[in-house]
Design a protein around this motif. Sequence first.
Motif, short mmCIF file in Angstrom:
data_model
loop_
_atom_site.label_atom_id
_atom_site.label_comp_id
_atom_site.label_asym_id
_atom_site.label_seq_id
_atom_site.Cartn_x
_atom_site.Cartn_y
_atom_site.Cartn_z
N LYS A 58 0.93 -1.35 -0.08
CA LYS A 58 -0.17 -0.11 -0.03
C LYS A 58 1.03 1.20 0.04
CE LYS A 58 -3.46 2.37 2.66
NZ LYS A 58 -4.36 2.63 3.66
N VAL A 59 0.69 1.93 -1.06
CA VAL A 59 1.64 3.26 -1.16
C VAL A 59 0.68 4.41 -0.91
CG1 VAL A 59 3.07 4.71 -2.77
CG2 VAL A 59 2.82 2.06 -2.92
N SER A 60 1.14 5.32 0.04
CA SER A 60 0.23 6.56 0.39
C SER A 60 1.00 7.89 0.49
CB SER A 60 -0.56 6.37 1.65
OG SER A 60 0.21 6.33 2.81
N ARG A 61 0.39 8.90 0.19
CA ARG A 61 0.99 10.11 0.35
C ARG A 61 0.46 10.87 1.54
NH1 ARG A 61 4.89 13.08 -1.61
NH2 ARG A 61 5.12 15.43 -1.88
N GLU A 62 1.22 11.76 2.50
CA GLU A 62 0.84 12.17 3.56
C GLU A 62 1.34 13.44 3.58
OE1 GLU A 62 0.19 9.64 7.06
OE2 GLU A 62 0.44 7.96 5.75
N VAL A 63 0.69 14.33 4.44
CA VAL A 63 1.28 16.01 4.41
C VAL A 63 0.91 16.04 6.08
CG1 VAL A 63 1.20 18.23 4.37
CG2 VAL A 63 0.70 16.44 2.59
N LEU A 64 2.02 16.25 6.96
CA LEU A 64 1.66 16.64 8.44
C LEU A 64 2.12 17.98 8.60
CD1 LEU A 64 2.92 13.17 10.16
CD2 LEU A 64 0.50 13.83 9.50
N TYR A 65 1.43 18.53 9.54
CA TYR A 65 1.85 20.00 9.72
C TYR A 65 2.53 20.02 10.99
CZ TYR A 65 1.44 24.98 10.94
OH TYR A 65 1.95 26.08 11.16
N ASP A 66 3.74 20.60 10.94
CA ASP A 66 4.72 20.66 12.25
C ASP A 66 4.59 21.93 12.65
OD1 ASP A 66 6.81 20.39 13.67
OD2 ASP A 66 8.20 20.29 12.32
N VAL A 113 4.85 18.90 6.44
CA VAL A 113 5.89 18.06 6.14
C VAL A 113 5.30 16.71 5.29
CG1 VAL A 113 7.50 16.54 7.37
CG2 VAL A 113 7.02 18.39 8.23
N GLU A 114 5.92 16.67 4.18
CA GLU A 114 5.44 15.59 3.17
C GLU A 114 6.02 14.34 3.20
OE1 GLU A 114 5.98 17.23 -0.68
OE2 GLU A 114 4.20 18.96 -0.35
N TYR A 115 5.17 13.28 2.99
CA TYR A 115 5.74 11.84 3.51
C TYR A 115 5.19 10.74 2.15
CZ TYR A 115 6.85 13.11 8.24
OH TYR A 115 7.43 13.74 9.17
#
Length: 252
Positions: free
Chosen positions: A155-163, A175-177
């Motif tokens: 499973k491939v996913s793109r996530e963005v978290l706010y630091d 922050v992109e993952y």
Amino acid sequence: MSLEEEIKKVLLNNPSILVDVLTAKPEIVYQVLARITPWQNLATKQDIERLDRTINEIKNTMATKQDIERLDKEIEETKKIMATKQELEEIKNVMATKEDLKGMATKEDLKTMATKEDLKRLETIITGLGARWGIMNEDSFRQGIGELLSNSDWKVSREVLYDRGGYVYDEPSDVEYDIVIKDGSVILVEITSSLKRGDLPTIKRKKEFYEKVKNIKVNLVYVVTPFIHDRYPERVKAMAKDMGIEIIYPSS
């Protein structure tokens, strides 16, 4: 004055008379003691013999001078092999704490982790795509990885978290993952057009921030790049490995 008082007065004035009497008849002393002290409280011959035996037993079990010298020698030898306070502090610093042990994978966690073959296949896919970097940009590269791995139960996913606290980039930012997951194994894939050794601490902080926010363990970190911007690329790869980061680039 009565006769008894006269005798008492004479004895008090001449105590030497008593000395002469006791010297001539010492049994008088025992008779007096028998009257003022019950006979059962006096030490008998058997009591004295028993006391003598006890004293001899204590003498037999007491440490001799040689025993004490041997003990001193053993203590000195023990001191030589014992860890010093400084050594114990160093051991304490590298030992896992209670909190570290809480974060360790359980037996069930290990069952769900990717196998060695799974990780080798992922590395082969990423390496193959990395070799074609010259005709691909980051987005198409990422899309290619997703399409290939989706056919392999990954499973491939793109996530963005706010630091908010600026932990990763020293200032508040998104922050992109790129995350790859299979059977509970979490892999962070960092795709970049070039890599400098100064980028490694940032990538490490990205991993730590993701683990903290998501409360999960990242099992592997891959950095895919066509170029390592450093005079000694292999040294950068070694530094990355020490930080738990695997670098994949076409020349490897």
